[in-house]
Design an enzyme around this catalytic site. Structure first.
Site, PDB file in Angstrom:
ATOM      1  N   SER A  15       0.840  -1.212   0.000  1.00  0.00           N
ATOM      2  CA  SER A  15       0.000   0.000   0.000  1.00  0.00           C
ATOM      3  C   SER A  15       0.875   1.262   0.000  1.00  0.00           C
ATOM      4  O   SER A  15       0.481   2.280  -0.584  1.00  0.00           O
ATOM      5  CB  SER A  15      -0.981  -0.002   1.177  1.00  0.00           C
ATOM      6  OG  SER A  15      -0.318   0.194   2.396  1.00  0.00           O
ATOM      7  N   ASN A  16       2.028   1.193   0.612  1.00  0.00           N
ATOM      8  CA  ASN A  16       2.919   2.365   0.581  1.00  0.00           C
ATOM      9  C   ASN A  16       3.529   2.562  -0.807  1.00  0.00           C
ATOM     10  O   ASN A  16       3.676   3.691  -1.268  1.00  0.00           O
ATOM     11  CB  ASN A  16       4.009   2.245   1.647  1.00  0.00           C
ATOM     12  CG  ASN A  16       3.496   2.649   3.007  1.00  0.00           C
ATOM     13  OD1 ASN A  16       3.330   3.831   3.292  1.00  0.00           O
ATOM     14  ND2 ASN A  16       3.184   1.666   3.842  1.00  0.00           N
ATOM     15  N   MET A  92      11.108  -6.151   4.386  1.00  0.00           N
ATOM     16  CA  MET A  92      11.396  -6.739   5.690  1.00  0.00           C
ATOM     17  C   MET A  92      12.768  -7.394   5.743  1.00  0.00           C
ATOM     18  O   MET A  92      12.907  -8.568   6.101  1.00  0.00           O
ATOM     19  CB  MET A  92      10.293  -7.728   6.056  1.00  0.00           C
ATOM     20  CG  MET A  92       8.946  -7.053   6.231  1.00  0.00           C
ATOM     21  SD  MET A  92       9.027  -5.621   7.347  1.00  0.00           S
ATOM     22  CE  MET A  92       7.301  -5.404   7.766  1.00  0.00           C
ATOM     23  N   ARG A  93      13.769  -6.615   5.370  1.00  0.00           N
ATOM     24  CA  ARG A  93      15.148  -7.095   5.375  1.00  0.00           C
ATOM     25  C   ARG A  93      16.079  -5.985   5.802  1.00  0.00           C
ATOM     26  O   ARG A  93      15.822  -4.829   5.497  1.00  0.00           O
ATOM     27  CB  ARG A  93      15.583  -7.441   3.948  1.00  0.00           C
ATOM     28  CG  ARG A  93      15.447  -8.795   3.633  1.00  0.00           C
ATOM     29  CD  ARG A  93      15.634  -9.256   2.250  1.00  0.00           C
ATOM     30  NE  ARG A  93      14.891 -10.486   2.258  1.00  0.00           N
ATOM     31  CZ  ARG A  93      15.324 -11.608   2.788  1.00  0.00           C
ATOM     32  NH1 ARG A  93      16.546 -11.706   3.241  1.00  0.00           N
ATOM     33  NH2 ARG A  93      14.557 -12.662   2.836  1.00  0.00           N
ATOM     34  N   ASN A 109      13.306   4.771   4.822  1.00  0.00           N
ATOM     35  CA  ASN A 109      12.352   3.731   5.231  1.00  0.00           C
ATOM     36  C   ASN A 109      11.172   4.381   5.925  1.00  0.00           C
ATOM     37  O   ASN A 109      11.273   5.494   6.434  1.00  0.00           O
ATOM     38  CB  ASN A 109      13.051   2.765   6.201  1.00  0.00           C
ATOM     39  CG  ASN A 109      12.152   1.624   6.637  1.00  0.00           C
ATOM     40  OD1 ASN A 109      11.376   1.083   5.833  1.00  0.00           O
ATOM     41  ND2 ASN A 109      12.224   1.246   7.898  1.00  0.00           N
ATOM     42  N   HIS A 111       8.238   3.388   8.946  1.00  0.00           N
ATOM     43  CA  HIS A 111       7.989   2.400  10.003  1.00  0.00           C
ATOM     44  C   HIS A 111       6.770   2.828  10.812  1.00  0.00           C
ATOM     45  O   HIS A 111       6.640   4.010  11.151  1.00  0.00           O
ATOM     46  CB  HIS A 111       9.226   2.284  10.906  1.00  0.00           C
ATOM     47  CG  HIS A 111       9.076   1.238  11.943  1.00  0.00           C
ATOM     48  ND1 HIS A 111       9.103  -0.109  11.630  1.00  0.00           N
ATOM     49  CD2 HIS A 111       8.843   1.311  13.279  1.00  0.00           C
ATOM     50  CE1 HIS A 111       8.909  -0.811  12.739  1.00  0.00           C
ATOM     51  NE2 HIS A 111       8.746   0.035  13.750  1.00  0.00           N
TER      52      HIS A 111
HETATM   53  C1  GAR Z   1       3.971  -0.643   6.663  1.00  0.00           C
HETATM   54  O1  GAR Z   1       3.154  -0.422   7.786  1.00  0.00           O
HETATM   55  C2  GAR Z   1       5.398  -0.270   6.946  1.00  0.00           C
HETATM   56  O2  GAR Z   1       5.527   0.843   7.762  1.00  0.00           O
HETATM   57  C3  GAR Z   1       5.883  -1.511   7.645  1.00  0.00           C
HETATM   58  O3  GAR Z   1       5.359  -2.559   6.871  1.00  0.00           O
HETATM   59  C4  GAR Z   1       4.084  -2.144   6.393  1.00  0.00           C
HETATM   60  C5  GAR Z   1       4.024  -2.452   4.912  1.00  0.00           C
HETATM   61  O4  GAR Z   1       2.732  -2.183   4.430  1.00  0.00           O
HETATM   62  N1  GAR Z   1       7.317  -1.550   7.722  1.00  0.00           N
HETATM   63  C6  GAR Z   1       7.965  -2.028   8.776  1.00  0.00           C
HETATM   64  O5  GAR Z   1       7.412  -2.543   9.741  1.00  0.00           O
HETATM   65  C7  GAR Z   1       9.471  -1.887   8.709  1.00  0.00           C
HETATM   66  N2  GAR Z   1      10.061  -2.347   9.891  1.00  0.00           N
HETATM   67  P1  GAR Z   1       2.480  -2.076   2.871  1.00  0.00           P
HETATM   68  O6  GAR Z   1       3.093  -3.326   2.245  1.00  0.00           O
HETATM   69  O7  GAR Z   1       0.984  -2.058   2.729  1.00  0.00           O
HETATM   70  O8  GAR Z   1       3.139  -0.825   2.379  1.00  0.00           O
END
Ligand code: GAR
Length: 192
Positions: A15-16, A92-93, A109, A111
């Site tokens: 979604s991001n 997630m790496r 990034n 978070h």
């Molecule tokens: C998001 O909430 C992002 O902030 C998080 O993963 C999600 C991905 O959502 N990232 C972390 O937790 C990094 N440590 P998305 O795939 O819908 O963008």
């Protein structure tokens, strides 16, 4: 004016990624996503990228001998496409030396917590479990540590309910706006 060239790295729903691609296509940022890198070949983000016509590179890290090996491939792809900034969006790496050295201060990034609290893959749940009332989102430069690196932007929200799905949706909504704000700062040289 020349558009800034972005690569987005993602592992999941995306979604991001979509928020960034949409903001680019609507002219809210003077940039284009020229590459989507995904370390999970079946991830939904790849469907989203198809819809936006973004070139995708999906790979399985296990097929490479080491982080250095796959990051060397990624670095070459970024170089060939003239990428200016890398946006991690649910990637997630840990990012290793190869990319960090080549793209110093050019990898960011997002978070879903007010860092430095609640690093890791389950930030929202961890914050709920802790009894947090002020939740939030952080964008930051990336270093070699988990969710580490200098903070760029933060946004907070007070939530006192108990519906984790509702809370997650609220936080995602905040993320989508905050990432666009941060990318605008990056491309307008407001951070260097
Ligand atoms: C998001 O909430 C992002 O902030 C998080 O993963 C999600 C991905 O959502 N990232 C972390 O937790 C990094 N440590 P998305 O795939 O819908 O963008």
């Amino acid at each position: 004016m020349k558009k800034t060239r972005l690569a987005v790295f993602a592992s999941g729903s995306g979604s991001n990624y979509e928020a960034i691609a949409k903001a680019c296509s609507e002219g809210l940022v003077n940039a284009e996503v020229v590459l989507l890198v995904c370390d999970k070949p079946g991830a939904y983000v790849l469907e989203r990228a198809k819809r936006y016509g973004t070139e995708c590179f999906a790979f399985n890290p296990k097929e490479y001998g080491s982080r250095e090996a796959y990051e060397t491939v990624l670095a070459t792809m970024l170089d060939e496409r003239g990428v200016d900034f890398v946006c991690l969006a649910g990637y997630m790496r840990i990012v290793g030396k190869v990319l960090l050295e080549r793209y110093e201060r050019r990898i960011v990034n997002i978070h879903p917590s007010l860092l430095p609290s609640f690093k890791g893959a389950h930030a929202i749940q961890d914050a709920v479990d802790y009894g947090v009332k002020l939740f939030g989102v952080t964008t930051h430069f990336v270093d070699e540590t988990l969710d580490g690196g200098r903070i760029i932007d933060q946004a907070g929200v007070v939530y006192e309910g108990s519906d984790i799905e509702e809370l997650t949706n609220i936080i995602h909504g905040i993320e989508h706006k905050l990432y666009v704000k941060t990318i605008n700062k990056l491309i307008n040289n407001k951070l260097l």
